[in-house]
Design an enzyme around this catalytic site. Structure first.
Site, PDB file in Angstrom:
ATOM      1  N   HIS A   1      79.982  37.393 -17.438  1.00 17.18           N
ATOM      2  CA  HIS A   1      81.196  36.790 -17.998  1.00 17.18           C
ATOM      3  C   HIS A   1      82.326  36.836 -16.974  1.00 17.18           C
ATOM      4  CE1 HIS A   1      83.887  40.247 -19.076  1.00 17.18           C
ATOM      5  NE2 HIS A   1      82.770  40.937 -19.162  1.00 17.18           N
TER       6      HIS A   1
ATOM      7  N   ASP B   1      85.306  45.233 -14.280  1.00 13.57           N
ATOM      8  CA  ASP B   1      84.843  44.535 -15.473  1.00 13.57           C
ATOM      9  C   ASP B   1      85.648  43.257 -15.672  1.00 13.57           C
ATOM     10  OD1 ASP B   1      83.858  43.775 -17.917  1.00 13.57           O
ATOM     11  OD2 ASP B   1      84.820  45.389 -19.055  1.00 13.57           O
TER      12      ASP B   1
ATOM     13  N   GLU C   1      84.004  36.590 -23.415  1.00 15.95           N
ATOM     14  CA  GLU C   1      83.184  37.761 -23.728  1.00 15.95           C
ATOM     15  C   GLU C   1      84.023  38.902 -24.259  1.00 15.95           C
ATOM     16  OE1 GLU C   1      81.160  41.672 -22.858  1.00 15.95           O
ATOM     17  OE2 GLU C   1      83.102  40.882 -22.198  1.00 15.95           O
ATOM     18  N   GLU C   2      85.207  39.100 -23.662  1.00 14.88           N
ATOM     19  CA  GLU C   2      86.019  40.263 -24.013  1.00 14.88           C
ATOM     20  C   GLU C   2      86.516  40.216 -25.452  1.00 14.88           C
ATOM     21  OE1 GLU C   2      85.993  42.792 -22.446  1.00 14.88           O
ATOM     22  OE2 GLU C   2      85.958  42.493 -20.285  1.00 14.88           O
TER      23      GLU C   2
ATOM     24  N   ASP D   1      77.239  42.628 -16.368  1.00 17.49           N
ATOM     25  CA  ASP D   1      78.633  42.646 -16.821  1.00 17.49           C
ATOM     26  C   ASP D   1      79.424  43.405 -15.768  1.00 17.49           C
ATOM     27  OD1 ASP D   1      81.065  43.151 -18.102  1.00 17.49           O
ATOM     28  OD2 ASP D   1      80.160  43.152 -20.081  1.00 17.49           O
TER      29      ASP D   1
ATOM     30  N   HIS E   1      89.648  48.184 -18.633  1.00 14.14           N
ATOM     31  CA  HIS E   1      90.510  47.222 -19.333  1.00 14.14           C
ATOM     32  C   HIS E   1      91.995  47.461 -19.067  1.00 14.14           C
ATOM     33  CE1 HIS E   1      87.235  46.092 -22.534  1.00 14.14           C
ATOM     34  NE2 HIS E   1      86.878  45.816 -21.299  1.00 14.14           N
TER      35      HIS E   1
END
Length: 881
Positions: free
Chosen positions: A521, A531, A568-569, A597, A677
């Site tokens: 993604h 990520d 995706e998130e 990922d 994140h």
């Protein structure tokens, strides 16, 4: 008669008698000739034999095409025929009259004998018929009185030659057609189109081509700006990826757009305020992180929860540890009322899914939920913090989605079907995929104020599991007398926000309809160096390498599809919508899905997926090395007792494995935490802390590329069916042991028995061993025979491959209303998220859900259903449908 005026008037030569023409040695003495006369005559003879001299002579007309003048050995009848043709007989009428009377006499004799006139010339076919009639045991006569007598057709020799040649041409065409239709030239065509490259040399080339410096530059580009799903930054990045696909010779490159439900924070729309007794604000949380690149340098995504509920609520703050159902039950058992309160919970711990933390708070009667990163789990207590270390700093915040991924996956407004233009949409209100109370993430620096505000209230957290690492704080639960907190979550909610998957492929040469799908993604909460940027950069390098192979003339046996997923998130949206939009094709033609990922979050290689990947994965690990540890990855894997983990619900493999039944694998380098994140997960952090030198990016690119070759370019798919049966045996026993602690077979309950499932698994073990014998036979015939594979054997091989790939699909519960009860998007009877497990792996989820609910009748029904489906899939594997 008038005088002939022609200058070259023909003067007839006197016709000799028969005796004069042929002479007789007994009667006529040859005219003596001397040698000179003979030599003078021979040139004239040669001239007549080789061809007429047209100079000064009128050519003599021929009788018919191909006529050959008679030689001296010809019969007198031939001479007469020749003379008559030339009209050299002085009395033609007399000759015709005489000939006519003779023919009449012969005809009368034939009629008296009741036989036919013989044909003037009999063909070969006529001779065959004549010989047949002579062999008959009776004399056959044509019936008299019909008025006519049939005659065998006379077939001209030239016609026979033409007919024979036409037949020969048709025969050759038929043979050529049969050869091509029998697929006998497939192997040769493959080698000309792609298999002329020796497979081992391709693997060596792929490994040697990986360039860590290119990966580094790709990562610098993709992390240049924040690129949240549905934003301008992500669309610009999608265009860049699309151009990259095209420049590296991928085919059918395009953006696949879906219109989905997304939310975005409003400016000034988020508040967490600690109120005084009179309702005035005592303290306000900062909420947002510091701008890591400075003010005005780069945009930085605000701190918020994706798919959170909009709301403005006020209530006393209560600390609930990790926010698991057990934690909320502990509060209830302590007599602490929680209705209308604001829950303060930690990330990680006994409930890893942040959405299920919020849902549990909702079910416990809370009005809102705040989630923070405690330094005991992710902060200075663990080690050095970002930007110089791996852990979350005081002002660092973990963003993330709070949609219920294990309940509804993909676009929550189109559960079970693709969110294309004009698609039906359900309401976001009371949606089973969304929580119903507002939530906000905070840093531990902000949470410290709330924890200090409730010291001495409620129950003191004596249990070590409830403790944390926030400095200068005693952990207490608080209660309804705790200070009140004002929580505001005002946001824009767009029901049809475009997102963009980027797709491209390399078409195979043997089974172009069959596909090996490769995905990562692209969207990130902020800059996303780890990520998902590490995975995006690695995939770009893999694409560059395969594009180079294509440029050199190489092609795989099966089609390779590359996907850059969006959304995706939020809730695995891009990949799920793609699967829902292509469900039947994937179930029929997709062989495997390989997902990356987070490519590099540490230095330990881990893999999770269907057991069919075990054999090929270990083969790849055998040929890749960690130079820093001076060992192959296989040696490191075995040293720590590595095994293929099960799949939970944490990334884009979910829709492929659990809904389409496509065997899926997720690979990565994992380790200690990274600033997950957060805005601190940027290029500079990866370059200095995450993977200096980008060596683990390089190794993962090698592993990924080699795995793609394993499944796209090996003649026999390297599926490990024995490993699958062994895994099912283990999971079956684990399930039985787990259920035994849930109070089975109590009075009044439906009796529990796992025996049907055990029998199905044992049958699969037998069938898997039988099935894999075919590959051993193929090896001995083809590899032992110098590599030659007949067309029939190739067809059997393709069927063998299809049955292996279809085994996973046959484990889907596709009956009407099938799937996990109340979560029918998930069809796989073995893999799927458990209702309250979230990201964690879970096997036989429908059975586990029923046991958790203490519905023993449903649990036993699900055991029988799973057993029947596994048994049926096992029979189909060996061809016993």
């Amino acid at each position: 008669m008038p005088t002939d005026e022609k200058p070259n008037k023909y003067e007839p030569v006197p016709i000799p008698t028969y005796d004069e023409a042929i002479g007789s040695s007994s009667r006529t003495t040859p005219i003596p000739r001397d040698d000179n006369a003979r030599e003078a005559a021979e040139p004239a003879e040669r001239e007549g034999l080789l061809g007429p001299d047209t100079g000064g002579r009128t050519p003599v007309p021929t009788r018919r095409a191909g006529y050959r003048p008679p030689t001296v050995e010809d019969s007198p009848e031939d001479d007469e025929e020749h003379d008559t043709f030339l009209n050299q007989d002085g009395t033609p009428e007399r000759r015709r009259t005489s000939q006519s009377s003779e023919e009449d006499e012969v005809l009368r004799e034939l009629q008296e004998m009741d036989i036919e006139d013989p044909p003037a010339a009999q063909s070969a076919w006529g001779k065959r018929i004549s010989s047949l009639s002579l062999s008959l045991p009776f004399k056959w006569k044509w019936p008299s009185g019909l008025g006519f007598k049939p005659r065998w057709p006379t077939i001209d020799a030239n016609f026979c030659i033409v007919l024979g040649r036409c037949f020969a041409i048709l025969l050759v065409m038929a043979v050529v057609y049969l050869l091509f239709m029998s697929d006998i030239f497939t192997s040769a065509a493959q080698r000309m189109a792609g298999q002329m490259f020796e497979p081992e040399s391709v693997r060596i080339h792929v490994q040697s081509m990986v360039d860590e410096n290119r990966i580094k530059e790709y990562l610098r580009i993709v992390t240049n700006t924040d690129h949240l799903a549905g934003t301008e930054g992500n669309f610009v990045l999608a265009e860049y990826v699309e151009d990259f696909f095209r420049s590296n010779l991928l085919e059918d490159v395009h953006m696949d757009q879906f219109d989905v439900y997304l939310n975005f924070p409003k400016e000034g729309g988020r508040k967490v305020e600690l109120l005084k007794q009179d309702g005035s604000v005592e303290w306000s949380a900062r909420i947002d992180e510091e701008l890591v690149y400075g003010d005005g340098v780069r945009a930085q995504t605000p701190v918020f929860h994706g798919h959170s509920k909009s709301g403005d609520v006020t209530g006393p703050v209560i600390y609930v540890n990790y926010g698991s159902r057990e934690d909320f039950k502990s509060l209830y058992d302590s007599g602490i009322d929680t209705k209308g309160a604001i829950a303060l919970v930690k990330y990680y711990g006994s409930q890893g899914d942040r959405a299920l933390k919020v849902k549990a708070a909702e079910l416990a009667g809370f009005a809102g939920c705040i989630i923070y990163s405690d330094p005991r789990d992710d902060g200075f207590v663990k080690g050095e913090v970002a930007p110089g270390g791996r852990y979350m700093p005081e002002r660092g915040v973990q963003r993330g989605t709070v949609s219920l991924m294990s309940w509804v996956v993909g676009d929550v407004l189109t559960p079970g079907w693709a969110s294309v233009k004009g698609a039906e949409r359900v309401s976001k209100e009371n949606n089973p995929g969304l929580v119903n109370i507002p939530s906000i993430p905070l840093s531990w620096g902000d949470a410290q104020h709330l924890l200090k505000a409730i010291e001495g209230l409620g129950e003191k957290c004596i249990d070590e599991k409830w403790q944390g690492g926030v400095p200068n704080v005693e952990y207490w639960t608080g209660n309804l007398s705790s200070p009140r907190v004002h929580l505001v979550n005002d946001q824009d909610e767009v029901e049809e926000q475009p997102i963009w998957n980027v797709m491209g492929k390399i078409t195979g040469v043997e089974q172009k309809e069959k596909s090996v799908i490769v995905g990562n993604h692209r969207d990130a909460w902020v800059y996303g160096a780890t990520d998902p940027g590490s995975g995006t950069a690695v995939m770009m390098e893999v694409i560059r390498i395969f594009g180079d192979l294509v440029k050199r003339g190489w092609r795989p046996l099966r089609t390779i599809e590359f996907a850059s997923w969006d959304g995706e998130e939020y809730n695995l949206i891009g990949s799920t919508e793609y699967v829902e939009n292509n469900m039947e094709k994937l179930r029929q033609d997709a062989y495997v899905y390989i997902n990356v990922d987070v490519a590099v979050g540490g230095s330990n290689f881990v893999a999770a997926g269907s057991p069919v990947f075990k054999k090929s994965l270990l083969r790849v690990l055998d040929r890749t090395s960690d130079m820093a540890k001076n060992a192959t990855l296989r040696e490191l894997w075995d040293k720590r007792g590595g095994d293929l983990d099960g799949l939970g619900a944490g990334s884009d493999f979910v829709a492929f494995q659990d809904m389409a039944g496509t065997s899926s694998l997720n690979i990565e380098f994992a380790g200690d935490r990274f600033p997950y994140h957060s805005a601190y997960d940027n290029f500079e952090w990866m370059e200095t802390v995450g993977d200096p030198g980008f060596q683990y990016h390089k190794i993962l690119a090698q592993i990924w590329a080699l795995l793609i070759l394993e499944y796209s370019d090996r003649l026999v798919l390297p599926f490990d069916m024995t490993a699958y049966s062994s895994a099912l045996t283990k999971w079956c026993m684990d399930l039985d042991n787990w259920v035994k602690n849930k109070g089975i077979n109590l009075d009044g309950n439906t009796p529990w028995s796992i025996e049907p499932l055990k029998q199905a698994v044992l049958q699969l073990a037998k069938d898997a061993r039988l099935f894999e014998k075919w590959e051993e036979e193929w090896d001995s015939i083809v590899l032992g025979g110098g590599g030659f594979e007949s067309a029939i054997l190739a067809a059997h091989r393709k069927s063998h491959n299809n049955r292996m790939a279809n085994f996973e699909t046959h484990l889907l519960d596709l009956e009407e209303g099938g799937g996990i009860p109340n979560r029918t998007q998930f069809k796989h009877v073995v893999f799927g998220p458990q209702l309250w497990s979230g990201y964690d792996e879970a096997f036989f989820p429908a059975i586990r859900d029923a046991v958790d609910a203490r519905d023993w009748t449903l649990a036993q029904k699900q055991v029988q259903k799973a057993a029947d489906i596994i048994m049926r899939a096992s029979r189909k594997l060996v061809g016993n449908t």
